[in-house]
Write an enzyme that holds these catalytic residues in place. Structure first.
Site, PDB file in Angstrom:
ATOM      1  N   ASP A  73      42.094  34.992  39.956  1.00 33.03           N
ATOM      2  CA  ASP A  73      42.268  36.156  39.091  1.00 33.03           C
ATOM      3  C   ASP A  73      42.702  35.650  37.713  1.00 33.03           C
ATOM      4  OD1 ASP A  73      42.608  38.634  38.058  1.00 33.03           O
ATOM      5  OD2 ASP A  73      44.407  39.149  39.200  1.00 33.03           O
ATOM      6  N   LYS A  78      43.798  42.015  27.830  1.00 31.38           N
ATOM      7  CA  LYS A  78      44.842  41.373  27.017  1.00 31.38           C
ATOM      8  C   LYS A  78      44.247  40.552  25.873  1.00 31.38           C
ATOM      9  CE  LYS A  78      46.875  42.712  30.695  1.00 31.38           C
ATOM     10  NZ  LYS A  78      47.981  43.460  31.151  1.00 31.38           N
ATOM     11  N   TRP A  92      51.107  40.329  41.274  1.00 28.82           N
ATOM     12  CA  TRP A  92      50.814  41.606  40.620  1.00 28.82           C
ATOM     13  C   TRP A  92      50.708  42.659  41.714  1.00 28.82           C
ATOM     14  CZ3 TRP A  92      45.330  43.552  39.624  1.00 28.82           C
ATOM     15  CH2 TRP A  92      45.334  44.651  38.759  1.00 28.82           C
TER      16      TRP A  92
HETATM   17  C1  LIG Z   1      47.314  39.297  37.468  1.00 29.44           C
HETATM   18  C2  LIG Z   1      46.539  40.450  36.936  1.00 29.44           C
HETATM   19  N1  LIG Z   1      45.316  40.675  37.386  1.00 29.44           N
HETATM   20  C3  LIG Z   1      44.566  41.659  36.927  1.00 29.44           C
HETATM   21  C4  LIG Z   1      45.034  42.523  35.973  1.00 29.44           C
HETATM   22  C5  LIG Z   1      44.076  43.566  35.558  1.00 29.44           C
HETATM   23  O1  LIG Z   1      44.287  44.343  34.497  1.00 29.44           O
HETATM   24  P1  LIG Z   1      43.117  45.213  33.898  1.00 29.44           P
HETATM   25  O2  LIG Z   1      42.491  45.965  35.019  1.00 29.44           O
HETATM   26  O3  LIG Z   1      43.813  46.096  32.938  1.00 29.44           O
HETATM   27  O4  LIG Z   1      42.154  44.274  33.272  1.00 29.44           O
HETATM   28  C6  LIG Z   1      46.331  42.355  35.461  1.00 29.44           C
HETATM   29  C7  LIG Z   1      46.924  43.263  34.477  1.00 29.44           C
HETATM   30  O5  LIG Z   1      48.092  43.471  34.365  1.00 29.44           O
HETATM   31  C8  LIG Z   1      47.096  41.278  35.948  1.00 29.44           C
HETATM   32  O6  LIG Z   1      48.317  41.018  35.489  1.00 29.44           O
END
Ligand SMILES: Cc1ncc(COP(=O)(O)O)c(C=O)c1O
Length: 437
Positions: free
Chosen positions: A235, A271, A154
């Site tokens: 994560d 999500k 990511w």
């Molecule tokens: C691997 C990963 N970590 C963390 C996040 C964190 O997303 P958010 O800050 O919207 O919870 C995402 C979102 O796309 C992700 O794909």
């Protein structure tokens, strides 16, 4: 010089001073890739356009979906006369952080019973990642211990760790030929990393590849990490969203805790609750004993206080209401054999299974069309994203000729596919691949 001329000169100097910024040397940063794709998609007038860039769930009509259980929790909160807009504690809403720990580590978790977990509410998953990176930079050894990120990962991971000046390295992850996990590359990177390195692992539904280790592979990963005393930084942005099964998606977390690692878990409710913009997440540090966990929590509270003071209340209240109420929890997620009969009311499964169904439909279309190449990776991969294997040129063609939007690396968000556009997408890909062969 006359007095008048001197005044004019001073005026001119002031004018020059006020028009030159002290920040002229700041370079224009490139736009965020994902948000750029959405802007281009929004501006596209075609009625056939398809957005496979954004990582947010869409229902079968291509619309964002507010989970019915979230609507119910929202109504409960609105009717609750005892609620006010006071600040939450620095560590967040206790009923939320406690329920989050039970979700991640399991209701029977020994680590929870032994009070070995420091949990703090965070600004969604991104905030949890940042808190973790910041904590590691300040308190892990000399703050210069390298952190290893999967290649690819990511995109925000790199920015988050760069911001706290921790040296970054890649570990191999995606095998381009098999479009699966490069387990040998991963394990050998772990072997050759300096003892005690930080390894950031995606707990489930790896973004961007959709490729996860099997349970046997997780065991191998844990074996090397234990021997090398590496620090697991997990994560977990998609628990329950990936397979529809909370335990399956949370298996790696619980396994690493059982093995006795000290570790960090970053949890997001973007999500699995569809609460993207509400920024609901939780940070957990699992330590060896209650005393250390308490000290760690006290330090992270100071970091949190200096950055956001205290986390936002609304989204955490929604999640807490659902996780702490049996009927609502069952509506969000029911671990029951009767689930087939109640499919429509299982919110989490509705999302995950629609995506799994799209994977199957896309695969079937490729089979039917006889699209060159192998496509099992579409159904083997899991979660929101799929690494299609399309190259940059093919991605450009899909955008220019078919109004189909995705990232340059060929990653698609499966959530952008639905019954109305999956065949159109498959045919477009088929044509583009044949033209480039
Ligand atoms: C691997 C990963 N970590 C963390 C996040 C964190 O997303 P958010 O800050 O919207 O919870 C995402 C979102 O796309 C992700 O794909």
């Amino acid at each position: 010089m006359s007095r008048e001329a001197a005044n004019r000169l001073t005026q001119l100097k002031h004018q020059i001073m006020s028009s030159v910024s002290a920040f002229e040397a700041v370079e224009l940063a490139p736009p965020d890739v994902i948000f750029e794709i959405t802007a281009a998609y929004d501006a596209d007038q075609s009625t056939n356009k398809v957005n496979l860039g954004v990582g947010a769930y869409r229902d079968d009509s291509g619309k964002p979906w507010v989970l019915p259980v979230v609507k119910k929790a929202d109504a409960i909160l609105r009717d609750d006369k005892s609620l006010d807009h006071e600040y939450l504690p620095i560590a967040g809403l206790p009923s939320f952080t406690e329920a989050s720990a039970r979700l991640a580590f399991g209701g029977d978790s020994v680590a929870i019973k032994e009070h070995r977990i420091a949990s703090l509410q965070s600004i969604s998953g991104t905030g949890a990642n940042h808190l973790g990176a910041l904590f590691m930079s300040k308190f892990y050894k000399d703050g210069k211990t390298p952190c290893y990120l999967s290649n690819p990962t990511w995109a925000n991971h790199k920015q988050i760790w760069n911001n706290v000046s921790v040296p970054l390295f890649d570990y191999p992850y995606f095998h381009t030929k098999t479009r699966g996990l490069d387990i040998d590359g991963l394990l050998s990177a772990m072997e050759s990393a300096a003892d005690g390195s930080i390894f950031l692992l995606h707990g489930c539904a790896h973004n961007p590849t959709g490729v996860d280790p099997t349970q046997d592979q997780w065991v191998k990963i844990a074996d090397v990490m234990e021997r090398k005393r590496h620090f697991p930084f997990l994560d977990v942005a998609y628990q329950g969203f990936a397979s529809g099964d909370l335990d399956k998606d949370g298996w790696a977390i619980q396994y690493f805790v059982e093995r006795g690692f000290e570790l960090i878990v970053c949890q997001s409710y973007a999500k699995n609750f569809g609460l993207y913009g509400e920024r609901v997440g939780c940070f957990h540090f699992v330590s060896k004993n209650a005393e250390t966990a308490k000290k760690i929590k006290s330090q992270i509270e100071i970091l949190q206080r200096s950055e956001i003071s205290n986390p936002p209340a609304y989204g955490a209240r929604i999640v807490s209401t659902v996780l702490n109420d049996k009927a609502l929890f069952n509506e969000w997620y029911l671990e029951s054999y009767a689930f087939e009969f109640r499919y429509r009311c299982q919110n989490l499964r509705e999302m995950s299974h629609r995506i799994i169904d799209m994977r199957q439909k896309l695969f079937n279309h490729f089979q039917k069309l006889g699209t060159p190449g192998t496509w099992n990776h579409i159904t083997d991969q899991i979660g929101m994203f799929s690494f299609t294997g399309l190259n940059g040129l093919q991605v450009k063609k899909l955008r220019a000729e078919f109004h189909i939007y995705m990232t340059q690396n060929g990653r698609i968000s499966m959530a952008g596919l639905n019954s109305s556009n999956v065949e159109y997408f498959a045919k477009a890909v088929d044509q583009v691949i044949r033209e480039s062969n």
